[in-house]
Scaffold this active site. Structure first.
Site, PDB file in Angstrom:
ATOM      1  N   CYS A   2       6.620   7.209  10.743  1.00 44.37           N
ATOM      2  CA  CYS A   2       8.040   7.309  11.076  1.00 44.37           C
ATOM      3  C   CYS A   2       8.748   6.037  10.659  1.00 44.37           C
ATOM      4  CB  CYS A   2       8.194   7.515  12.585  1.00 44.37           C
ATOM      5  SG  CYS A   2       7.049   8.712  13.291  1.00 44.37           S
ATOM      6  N   ASP A 100      -1.400  11.108  18.018  1.00 42.34           N
ATOM      7  CA  ASP A 100      -2.334   9.989  17.936  1.00 42.34           C
ATOM      8  C   ASP A 100      -1.801   8.704  18.557  1.00 42.34           C
ATOM      9  OD1 ASP A 100      -0.599  10.310  15.593  1.00 42.34           O
ATOM     10  OD2 ASP A 100      -1.539   8.485  14.853  1.00 42.34           O
ATOM     11  N   ILE A 293       0.748  10.253 -13.172  1.00 42.02           N
ATOM     12  CA  ILE A 293       1.735   9.845 -14.175  1.00 42.02           C
ATOM     13  C   ILE A 293       1.064   9.825 -15.546  1.00 42.02           C
ATOM     14  CG2 ILE A 293       3.015   7.855 -15.058  1.00 42.02           C
ATOM     15  CD1 ILE A 293       4.585   9.061 -12.917  1.00 42.02           C
TER      16      ILE A 293
END
Length: 624
Positions: A2, A100, A293
């Protein structure tokens, strides 16, 4: 994972406003678009953005202790939470969710702040203890999760990204030239330095404690290699191979735990390929999505690894996505890269990483695993081999070599230890690039005078361990992981996970003798013995291939108008940080059609100047 942010008014003057807290939290929306929350008390404000990965229906923060006296917000993943949770339940603690990070608040109640040494994960958290009137900010051992703070006038402002802090009326914007000097001198900038004066990056393995009006920054972990004089029992090679495989498999398994789809990045090199193969070993019936990539243009073909990427993708049966990249993609994404990195860059490959994380998000993936950390811990860079080649040779030193040896003694405590740059020689280059205003005040900004490492961790160590320690501190934590990985992943609301940066694994790697890690001058020898059990020889026997992207010379040679403007004589003169005459001479060299930098070994001087100028514009920073 977050994004977190907050303000503590420990001067108790009721200076926190709800609108300001909301703006700070909204500034990091990209870190957590799934949910948000605020807590506003008399002298405490906390903001939270959630990227839902575990216990999607619950897990909303803040978390509270059972009596409500302790409050927690956390950006992170605690990989050993199931074991910790069972221990706490046995002690009588009750959990409200399956998330968690809820274990953190109960661990704090049970053990105090020392519980942090028991966490295996990647995290940056804030705990506020109402009873003790005490706040803690903490960052994981390797600095995977960034955490920034501003401290002035008995007020603490903090956040997962600097752009959150800039929304506070208390934080004043000013350029920190020492960060620019670090960027020229080291692989990247190093905590606690940021490009913003008075905004600090909490150092990896540290926590900040604010109790009453007392503020302390304390270390709880560092990479502490054994002294050369210590006689450690050396075990048979197969022991190290077997144990390394066991712990790496355990680490990968930890990092596959999620209630959302998981994918992986694939470079074509050993580390990401081994992670992919272990994912397949652990989940043989699952087909993961992989992302890479590629460089299709002939001029970039030496950096193109698609043949190896496709080989591994086929072996692990992944659903593979290739993103084609060239100089035009770099030009298109460079301003975004600076916005999310919140500072100048030494290379342009953050633009590639932005494209990768965008592809991940567009594929409905929230979590990706990758191979960062192996090179720094297991000897993956050419410098480890050079150290062996240099040892035992008689040295004939002229004046410049003697002056360079003095710098090495001052920096590393060893006149014979070379790390990245000949600083005596390169100092002349940087001073030529800097403006007269910078040079007139150079002693105040000289990053070599305030080296941000614990030199006692170098003293008496094997050269391999010295280099590994410096690579962790100067290259990996803030540059490759925090700036290059965390920030560009979260730009597209993607969480990166790094199996090689598992605390239990790293504590074991510390015990592997250097002669086993670099046996027969083979980079990452011991890891390659593990990889033989998982990967084809064509991957396992490849030498380290550095991931680079088109540099400033290609941008100049293709005559990109806005980049020409960023590097124009007038702009350089107006901003006041660089010498416009020097920049003009470098531009002339770099613009020549036959000129090509040997990346990553050459320092791309103009990409630093260019990205610094973009930084000034994007964040509306003052001229000098």
């Amino acid at each position: 994972m977050c994004g977190i942010t907050g303000i503590l008014d420990f001067g108790k003057r009721n200076r926190i406003e709800s609108g300001e807290l909301k703006r700070m939290t909204d500034a990091i929306y990209h870190r957590g678009p799934d949910d948000f929350a605020y807590l506003l008390e008399e002298n405490l404000g906390l903001g939270f953005r959630r990227l839902s990965i575990i216990d999607l229906a619950h897990g909303q923060q803040p978390f509270y202790s059972e009596d409500g006296s302790v409050v927690l917000i956390c950006n992170g993943e605690i990989y050993n939470y199931k074991e910790l949770r069972q221990e706490l339940i046995a002690k009588g603690y009750r959990f409200k969710t399956a998330c968690d990070v809820e274990v953190i608040v109960h661990l704090y109640v049970a053990y105090g702040i020392d519980f942090i040494r028991r966490l295996n994960g990647q995290f940056a958290f804030c705990i506020y203890d109402r009873k003790e009137d005490c706040l803690y900010l903490a960052r994981d051992q390797f600095g995977i999760c960034p955490l920034f703070y501003y401290l002035a006038d008995q007020l603490l402002v903090f956040g997962s990204e600097i752009k959150a802090l800039l929304q506070s009326r208390f934080v004043k914007k000013a350029v920190n030239p020492t960060a620019l000097d670090q960027l020229f001198s080291f692989p990247g900038i190093v905590s606690p330095v940021t490009f913003f004066q008075d905004i600090h990056s909490l150092k990896p393995g540290h926590y900040l404690k604010v109790k009453g009006t007392d503020v302390q920054e304390l270390e709880y972990w560092d990479l502490d290699y054994p002294l050369e004089s210590e006689q450690l029992e050396e075990k048979p090679e197969h022991y190290y191979v077997d144990r390394l495989e066991e712990l790496l498999l355990k680490s990968v398994k930890y990092r596959l735990n999620a209630d959302v789809p998981v994918g992986f990045y694939l470079s074509g090199g050993l580390d990401s390929s081994l992670v992919a193969a272990m994912m397949k070993r652990l989940s043989p019936d699952h087909s993961y999505k992989s992302f890479s990539i590629g460089y299709p243009r002939a001029e970039d073909s030496e950096h193109d690894e698609r043949i190896y990427q496709r080989l591994v993708a086929g072996k692990v049966n992944s659903v593979h996505k290739e993103i084609e990249f060239d100089w035009s993609e770099v030009a298109d994404r460079l301003k975004d890269a600076i916005y999310y990195s919140e500072g100048a860059l030494k290379e342009s490959y953050n633009t590639c990483s932005l494209a990768l994380s965008q592809a991940v998000r567009e594929s409905s993936i929230k979590v990706v695993l990758s191979g960062e950390g192996s090179d720094e811990l297991l000897g993956g860079y050419v410098g480890y081999r050079f150290d062996v080649q240099r040892s035992g040779f008689e040295k004939h030193m002229g004046l410049e070599e003697m002056l360079e040896a003095q710098w090495r003694e001052k920096l590393w405590g060893d006149p014979d230890f070379f790390y990245e740059t000949n600083h005596y020689e390169f100092r002349n280059t940087t001073k030529a690039v800097y403006s007269n205003k910078i040079n007139d005040n150079f002693e105040a900004i000289d990053c070599l005078e305030t080296l941000p490492i614990n030199k006692s961790r170098l003293a008496g160590r094997h050269p391999f361990h010295k280099r590994s320690y410096l690579d962790l501190k100067l290259r990996l934590s803030d540059h490759l992981i925090s700036d290059h990985a965390d920030r560009v992943n979260y730009a597209n609301s993607v969480e990166g996970r790094y199996p090689f940066l598992d605390i239990e694994l790293v504590e074991f790697i510390k015990t592997i003798p250097p002669a086993v890690k670099l046996k027969h001058m083979t980079e990452k020898y011991i890891l390659k013995q593990v990889a033989k059990r998982y990967l084809p020889d064509s991957i396992n026997t490849r030498q380290k291939f550095s991931w680079v992207a088109p540099g400033s010379s290609q941008l100049l040679q293709n005559n990109v108008e806005w980049i020409n403007d960023m590097l124009s004589y007038d702009r350089i003169s107006r901003q006041g940080y660089f010498n416009p005459d020097t920049i003009e001479r470098i531009k002339k060299i770099y613009s020549a059609r036959n000129f090509k930098l040997n990346l990553p070994y050459d320092t791309d001087l103009l990409i630093i100047v260019l990205t610094f100028n973009i930084f000034l514009e994007v964040f509306d920073m003052p001229a000098l």
